[in-house]
Structure formats: C-alpha cells, structure tokens
Design a protein around this motif. Sequence first.
Motif, PDB file in Angstrom:
ATOM      1  N   LEU A 100       0.833  -1.208   0.000  1.00 24.43           N
ATOM      2  CA  LEU A 100       0.000   0.000   0.000  1.00 24.43           C
ATOM      3  C   LEU A 100       0.864   1.253   0.000  1.00 24.43           C
ATOM      4  O   LEU A 100       0.569   2.222  -0.724  1.00 24.43           O
ATOM      5  N   TYR A 126     -10.001   3.475  -7.164  1.00 27.75           N
ATOM      6  CA  TYR A 126     -10.804   2.509  -6.413  1.00 27.75           C
ATOM      7  C   TYR A 126     -10.219   2.380  -5.009  1.00 27.75           C
ATOM      8  O   TYR A 126      -9.095   2.794  -4.752  1.00 27.75           O
ATOM      9  N   LEU A 128      -8.315   0.957  -2.053  1.00 27.40           N
ATOM     10  CA  LEU A 128      -7.130   0.095  -2.049  1.00 27.40           C
ATOM     11  C   LEU A 128      -7.221  -1.075  -1.066  1.00 27.40           C
ATOM     12  O   LEU A 128      -6.381  -1.972  -1.119  1.00 27.40           O
ATOM     13  N   TYR A 130     -10.502  -2.735  -0.453  1.00 28.62           N
ATOM     14  CA  TYR A 130     -11.434  -3.617  -1.160  1.00 28.62           C
ATOM     15  C   TYR A 130     -10.806  -4.156  -2.444  1.00 28.62           C
ATOM     16  O   TYR A 130     -11.058  -5.274  -2.856  1.00 28.62           O
ATOM     17  N   LYS A 131     -10.035  -3.312  -3.114  1.00 27.41           N
ATOM     18  CA  LYS A 131      -9.359  -3.646  -4.371  1.00 27.41           C
ATOM     19  C   LYS A 131     -10.325  -4.111  -5.456  1.00 27.41           C
ATOM     20  O   LYS A 131     -10.012  -4.997  -6.242  1.00 27.41           O
ATOM     21  N   HIS A 184      -1.250 -10.380   0.601  1.00 25.53           N
ATOM     22  CA  HIS A 184      -1.754  -9.904  -0.698  1.00 25.53           C
ATOM     23  C   HIS A 184      -3.196 -10.368  -0.850  1.00 25.53           C
ATOM     24  O   HIS A 184      -3.525 -11.504  -0.532  1.00 25.53           O
ATOM     25  N   THR A 186      -6.352 -10.170  -3.793  1.00 23.80           N
ATOM     26  CA  THR A 186      -6.689  -9.793  -5.159  1.00 23.80           C
ATOM     27  C   THR A 186      -8.040 -10.364  -5.569  1.00 23.80           C
ATOM     28  O   THR A 186      -8.143 -11.522  -5.983  1.00 23.80           O
ATOM     29  N   TYR A 188     -11.190 -10.644  -8.192  1.00 23.82           N
ATOM     30  CA  TYR A 188     -11.340 -10.465  -9.637  1.00 23.82           C
ATOM     31  C   TYR A 188     -12.597 -11.198 -10.116  1.00 23.82           C
ATOM     32  O   TYR A 188     -13.097 -12.101  -9.466  1.00 23.82           O
TER      33      TYR A 188
END
Length: 190
Positions: A100, A126, A128, A130-131, A184, A186, A188
């Motif tokens: 971050l 957006y 950071l 919730y990503k 991490h 992510t 998607y």
Amino acid sequence: MKTAISLFFLIAANICGFNNSIGKHSNYFQQNNLPLQARVVAEIYKRYDLKKSSLNHLYPFDGHPGDSTERYKLDQNKLKLYFKSLKNTLPVSDIFISDLNQIYQDAGIQLSRTKQYDGPIDGLEYDLIYKIQEPDDIINHLNEMKVITIRNKSKSSFIVLGIGKHLRINTYLSRYNNTWLIDHLTPYYL
C-alpha cells in the motif's frame, strides 16, 4: 491538532468496537467449517466495511475532491497514522502495508509532477483495501463464500475463495505469532 484529535477518536472507536466488528458472519464461517484462512479474508472485508469511515478521517492527501483551489499532495505524517490505524484494525501484515505504501508513494510522486487539483487521484480510482470497483459484490455475499483452492505451508498459505459463479479472491497469508495475516489480496471477476 486536527490529525491528533482524529487519531484519538479512531483509536477509541477501535478499542470499543474491535471485538464487536466481527459481526454476524463469524458464526456462519465457523459453523460451515471454513478454514481459518478463509475466515481471515472475510474478516478484513467485514472489519473494513465497519471501520472505513473512521479510517478515512486519516486521508493521507492534502486537498479534497471538489475543492479545486488546493492541489493534492501526499502528507507523509497522515500516511503513517493511517497505516498504524490500519494495522490496528485489520488482519494485515507488514507486506500488505508495504505494498500500500508503494502505491501511495507512487501517487505522491505523480501528484508532484502533474499538480492535480480535482477528481479522483490518478492511480487511486478505487478503494485500495477492497481492491474492487464494486465492494458490495463481496460485502453483501460473504455468507456465500466457498473455498476453491487452498495450499498451506507451515508459515504461509495461498487460498482462492469464490463468491457466486463469477467472483474470486486470491489471497496470500503469513502466520505471525500464531495469527494469520493477509500479505496480498486480489479479488477479480471471471
């Protein structure tokens, strides 16, 4: 002084609400035998959803959207306070915070070159944590979370979680002092 007052209220809110922030989802996760790593991923989203407004009081940039008279500039002191509060609120590792920090530092460098005055900060369009552009796709469906893949080592884990048919969350976690923390995260869409 304003930052100190904000920090005081943020810390007080976290102390009073930290244990209660787990909320209704934790019982569901325990009853459905989701592994601890999956529960930690759900925890970050649930806690952040509850604490986001208090964390946003430590917005690390001078200048605010809608105020076209003051250009955006990264405030390193506010950024340190933000990261400290984030670590006290969410199950995240130093690796997560370091990633971050790099994003914020890159945005700060870009702002010093472009002198942006309004709109979303380039690179920060957006949230950071919730990503993802639509965090409600996760928050409103935490009870539907399923483990797709999990690979464990003694001090690390990789887990892929599914929410519905079209959303996945890849997560790397590390074990620190017998506690899983997120390195991490992510999400998607398929």
